[in-house]
Design a protein around this motif. Structure first.
Motif, short mmCIF file in Angstrom:
data_model
loop_
_atom_site.label_atom_id
_atom_site.label_comp_id
_atom_site.label_asym_id
_atom_site.label_seq_id
_atom_site.Cartn_x
_atom_site.Cartn_y
_atom_site.Cartn_z
N LYS A 111 0.83 -1.21 0.00
CA LYS A 111 0.00 0.00 0.00
C LYS A 111 0.86 1.25 0.00
N PRO A 112 0.41 2.26 -0.73
CA PRO A 112 1.15 3.53 -0.67
C PRO A 112 0.98 4.18 0.70
N MET A 113 1.98 4.97 1.09
CA MET A 113 1.95 5.67 2.39
C MET A 113 2.20 7.15 2.14
N PRO A 114 1.87 7.98 3.14
CA PRO A 114 2.10 9.42 2.95
C PRO A 114 3.57 9.72 2.70
N ARG A 115 3.82 10.87 2.06
CA ARG A 115 5.18 11.31 1.70
C ARG A 115 6.07 11.41 2.94
N GLY A 116 7.22 10.81 2.86
CA GLY A 116 8.18 10.95 3.96
C GLY A 116 8.08 9.84 4.99
N SER A 117 7.14 8.88 4.80
CA SER A 117 7.02 7.86 5.85
C SER A 117 7.98 6.69 5.63
N GLY A 118 8.59 6.60 4.48
CA GLY A 118 9.64 5.58 4.28
C GLY A 118 9.07 4.22 3.99
N PHE A 119 9.33 3.27 4.87
CA PHE A 119 8.93 1.89 4.62
C PHE A 119 8.55 1.22 5.94
N SER A 120 7.50 0.41 5.90
CA SER A 120 7.23 -0.41 7.09
C SER A 120 6.75 -1.79 6.65
N PHE A 121 6.99 -2.76 7.51
CA PHE A 121 6.62 -4.14 7.21
C PHE A 121 5.81 -4.69 8.37
N ASP A 122 4.81 -5.44 8.02
CA ASP A 122 3.92 -6.00 9.04
C ASP A 122 3.53 -7.41 8.63
N GLU A 123 2.91 -8.14 9.54
CA GLU A 123 2.41 -9.46 9.14
C GLU A 123 1.09 -9.73 9.85
N GLU A 124 0.22 -10.50 9.16
CA GLU A 124 -1.07 -10.87 9.75
C GLU A 124 -1.27 -12.37 9.56
N ILE A 125 -0.24 -13.12 9.85
CA ILE A 125 -0.28 -14.57 9.63
C ILE A 125 -1.01 -15.25 10.79
N THR A 126 -1.98 -16.06 10.43
CA THR A 126 -2.67 -16.85 11.46
C THR A 126 -2.53 -18.32 11.10
N GLY A 127 -2.55 -19.15 12.10
CA GLY A 127 -2.53 -20.60 11.89
C GLY A 127 -1.20 -21.10 11.37
N GLY A 128 -0.17 -20.30 11.44
CA GLY A 128 1.18 -20.76 11.09
C GLY A 128 1.35 -21.13 9.62
N VAL A 129 0.55 -20.48 8.72
CA VAL A 129 0.70 -20.83 7.29
C VAL A 129 2.09 -20.47 6.79
N VAL A 130 2.67 -19.41 7.37
CA VAL A 130 4.11 -19.17 7.17
C VAL A 130 4.73 -19.24 8.57
N PRO A 131 5.58 -20.21 8.82
CA PRO A 131 6.13 -20.35 10.17
C PRO A 131 6.86 -19.08 10.60
N ARG A 132 6.74 -18.72 11.90
CA ARG A 132 7.32 -17.50 12.49
C ARG A 132 8.76 -17.25 12.05
N ASN A 133 9.55 -18.35 12.12
CA ASN A 133 11.00 -18.16 11.91
C ASN A 133 11.33 -17.75 10.47
N TYR A 134 10.35 -17.92 9.53
CA TYR A 134 10.65 -17.50 8.15
C TYR A 134 10.24 -16.05 7.87
N ILE A 135 9.45 -15.48 8.78
CA ILE A 135 8.91 -14.14 8.48
C ILE A 135 10.02 -13.08 8.30
N PRO A 136 11.05 -13.05 9.16
CA PRO A 136 12.13 -12.07 8.92
C PRO A 136 12.77 -12.22 7.54
N SER A 137 12.82 -13.44 7.04
CA SER A 137 13.42 -13.64 5.71
C SER A 137 12.53 -13.05 4.63
N VAL A 138 11.23 -13.17 4.82
CA VAL A 138 10.31 -12.55 3.86
C VAL A 138 10.58 -11.04 3.83
N GLU A 139 10.70 -10.45 5.02
CA GLU A 139 10.95 -9.01 5.09
C GLU A 139 12.25 -8.64 4.38
#
Ligand SMILES: Nc1nc2c(ncn2[C@@H]2O[C@H](COP(=O)(O)OP(=O)(O)OP(=O)(O)O)[C@@H](O)[C@H]2O)c(=O)[nH]1
Ligand SMILES: [Mg+2]
Length: 682
Positions: free
Chosen positions: A500-528
């Motif tokens: 999603k686009p963000m307002p000017r100057g906000s840079g970058f942010s990463f989030d996750e909404e994984i439920t039920g372990g469809v992507v295991p926790r330990n792999y999430i930093p690699s996705v980022e």
């Protein structure tokens, strides 16, 4: 002579300053010839002067750094520092000035030089340096000196006091009447002027002009005022004493006239300096030098010479400094003085210990930099002066022509910075560019010439990369899937990203909404990591900013999934998503403040508009009568060579400062060209 003239003052140090090409280097040459330090007076045209001895100065027929030369006059030692007139090299002059006893401002009768004269006078006024004006090139004068002074007066905050009037003969100036001495002189080429009787018309003009001079002096001397009112001729000594005192108090600027190329007016200038300029004791006091017996010196210029090693041109402000002395500078590290040298421009000659007042070069003070205060004590002395360079206005990248010279280039650049902090070097980690920031085209050009000639590193230069970015205007959800089956272990990673686009100057942010372990926790930093990787280079070719990415879904494989596989999946997701998100170019916009003499303000506004600038308004420049300050928002790409146009619209004196303000969308033809150029470069 009055008592001021008789007090012992020790070796003197005098700066020669003034607008570009006014004849400072020629005047130094004339002084050295007149005092017998050199046999024959050289010329700038022939490249035979003591000043401007460096290959760069000779090549450009202008001063590009300070030159110091010592000489003797009537038994006293004097060092003259010839300063460059170009605004691009003004930092050299500004670093020298604090430690001089007085300055001679060399100037010509040219109205266009008034703004530059004002800049120089400003520096001297702020530092409280006593100053004479030497009105040079009067061999070319075509108007009365009094008219010329009217033109020049606005450049000085204190009255310009004419103390010589010219003698005209057939429309050229052939001599002068000294108003303090009340004597007439006829110029002789390269020889002292001849005294002639002061009579007839000249006697009358002397009387009138002398009265004008005395009136100005009387503004600061009530007794003299009374004598003038009562028509009592003041004693000659009193007039000399007043001239000296008012010069030192900084309430007047005496004006002498001459022709440097013909050594005319030089002897009177030297005599005025001898009797009226203060000595090192006054200068040390002005600089608040406080000692408990230690020896103090100030570094006017430090130079890495090609053959003699490092030399620090320094003024001793108190005590005596011999070869072998240990001197502590601002860094707190002490260096041993390896040689005390008398300077005659580029030539140096070993001499005995330097005493208070002497201006010499100290050899091999490894830690000394231009503007440092040195002490014989173990602890650093408080800096007697702090000279901050003006912010740079022009930049280019510097690359060694041969890869093998990379290390040498780094060392040479840091030496240049040692010598001249108005040249700054910045590494851009994103583009890997080494960027030299300086005070103008000539300043940077001379820096590259020094790199080649003095340090043996040939370089190429280019405008630095503009910090474009890109962003998106539309959000999307995108799957990124990485699957590979090649015998044995496979690789599997699968993610769904919401971008999603963000307002000017906000840079970058990463989030996750994984439920039920469809992507295991330990792999999430690699996705980022994969996402960040992909955002470094967007579809337009630039880093992507002002987006937020959320990992919302995915799947994994118990055997084939790995950090690597999820990292790749994250990257693929972004690479596939971005082109569908309406990417748009962002360009950096800076807020710029341009200062210029008011008569140039309209031209400056036109220049800014022509460069896509958005003018925010203008005001009078605070503390600068006759100047304006224009504020605007400007794209970075247009600031690149802005200084060149600003200078040409302002007789060289306009300048600006700028600061990043925001990123702004850029579309249309201009954006297309930038993107195409980026593609072509990749
Ligand atoms: N006619 C005339 N020309 C002069 C006189 N003094 C200097 N010039 C000429 O003016 C030009 C500039 O002289 P410089 O001595 O280099 O001037 P400068 O002030 O040192 O110049 P920068 O250091 O580059 O600012 C040269 O061409 C000199 O020959 C003078 O008294 N009369
Ligand atoms: Mg010069």
């Amino acid at each position: 002579m009055g008592q001021n003239g008789n007090s012992p003052k020790g070796p003197r140090c005098i700066a020669l300053v003034g607008p570009f090409q006014s004849g400072k280097t020629t005047l130094l040459e004339a002084i050295l010839a007149r005092t017998g330090a050199i046999q024959r007076q050289g010329t700038v045209e022939a490249g035979t002067t003591v000043g401007d001895g460096s290959p760069e100065a000779r090549h450009h027929h202008m001063s590009v750094e300070v030159s110091a030369a010592s000489t003797n006059f009537l038994g006293d030692s004097y060092t003259f520092i010839d300063c460059p007139g170009s605004v691009e090299f003004v930092h050299d002059m500004r670093t020298v000035l604090p430690a001089v006893d007085a300055a001679v401002v060399v100037c010509e009768a040219d109205e266009r030089k008034v703004p530059q004269l004002q800049l120089v006078m400003r520096e001297l006024e702020q530092l409280g340096i006593p100053r004479f004006l030497f009105l040079n090139k009067i061999d070319k004068a075509d108007q009365r000196v009094r008219e010329t002074l009217k033109l020049l007066q606005p450049a000085s905050r204190v009255p310009l006091v004419l103390r010589q009037i010219p003698i005209w003969s057939n429309e050229i100036i052939t001599g002068f009447v000294d108003l303090a001495l009340e004597r007439a002189f006829i110029y002789k080429e390269h020889a002292p002027s001849e005294v002639v009787p002061l009579e007839g018309e000249h006697a009358d003009r002397n009387k009138e002009a002398r009265f004008g001079m005395l009136e100005k002096l009387a503004d600061y001397d009530d007794e003299l005022m009374e004598q003038l009112l009562e028509d009592i001729p003041p004693p000659r000594d009193k007039v000399f004493d007043d001239l000296a005192k008012e010069l030192r108090d900084g309430v007047i600027c005496p004006v002498l006239i001459g022709v440097a190329t013909r050594t005319n007016g030089v002897l009177r200038l030297l005599k005025a300096l001898r009797h009226e300029a203060p000595g090192v004791a006054d200068t040390a006091q002005r600089l608040s030098v406080k000692t408990n017996g230690e020896n103090i010196a100030y570094v006017m210029k430090t130079l890495h010479t090609a053959h003699g090693g490092k030399m620090s041109i320094s003024r001793v402000l108190s005590g005596t400094i011999p070869e072998g002395a240990m001197l502590t500078g601002a860094s707190g590290t002490a260096d041993r003085v390896s040689g005390v040298f008398k300077l005659t421009g580029q030539a140096s000659e070993k001499r005995g210990p330097a005493v208070a007042g002497d201006t010499v070069a100290f050899g091999k003070l490894d830690h000394a930099r231009s503007g440092d205060t040195l002490t014989s004590a173990k602890q650093p002395h408080a800096p007697v002066a702090t000279v901050n360079a003006y912010p740079p206005v022009l930049a280019f990248t510097v690359t060694a022509k041969e890869r093998k010279d990379d290390v040498k280039l780094g060392q040479a650049l840091s030496k240049l910075y040692d010598e001249d902090p108005s040249l700054t070097i910045i590494h851009n980690p994103e583009t890997h560019e080494v960027i030299a920031w300086g005070q103008g085209e000539m300043h940077l050009r001379v820096a590259t010439e020094r790199l080649a000639q003095r340090f043996g590193v040939a370089v190429t230069t280019q405008p630095p990369t503009v910090g474009y970015r890109e962003t998106i205007r539309k959000g999307i959800e995108q799957r990124g899937r990485h699957k590979k089956q090649s015998g044995g272990h496979g690789q599997f990673g699968d993610v769904v990203l919401r971008i999603k686009p963000m307002p000017r100057g906000s840079g970058f942010s990463f989030d996750e909404e994984i439920t039920g372990g469809v992507v295991p926790r330990n792999y999430i930093p690699s996705v980022e990591e994969g996402v960040i990787d992909a955002l470094k280079h967007g579809p337009l070719g630039f880093p992507v900013v002002d987006v937020t990415v959320t990992l919302i879904d995915g799947s994994y494989h118990t055997v084939d999934s790995s950090d690597m596989a999820f990292r790749t999946a994250g990257r693929i997701g972004i690479v596939e998503a971005l082109p569908q998100c309406n990417p748009v170019l962002l360009e950096p916009i800076h807020s710029v403040e341009i200062v210029c003499p008011s008569e140039a303000t309209a031209k400056i506004n036109a220049i800014l508009s022509g460069r896509r600038g958005q003018i925010l308004g203008f005001d009078t420049r605070e503390g600068w009568a006759g100047w304006d300050a224009v504020k605007a928002l400007m794209p970075e790409s247009e600031i690149g060579d802005l200084i060149v146009e600003v200078r040409s619209a302002t007789a060289g004196v306009g300048t600006f400062t700028f600061k990043f303000d925001h990123m702004q969308e850029l579309t249309g033809k201009q954006a297309d060209q930038i993107v195409a150029a980026r593609r072509a470069a990749e």
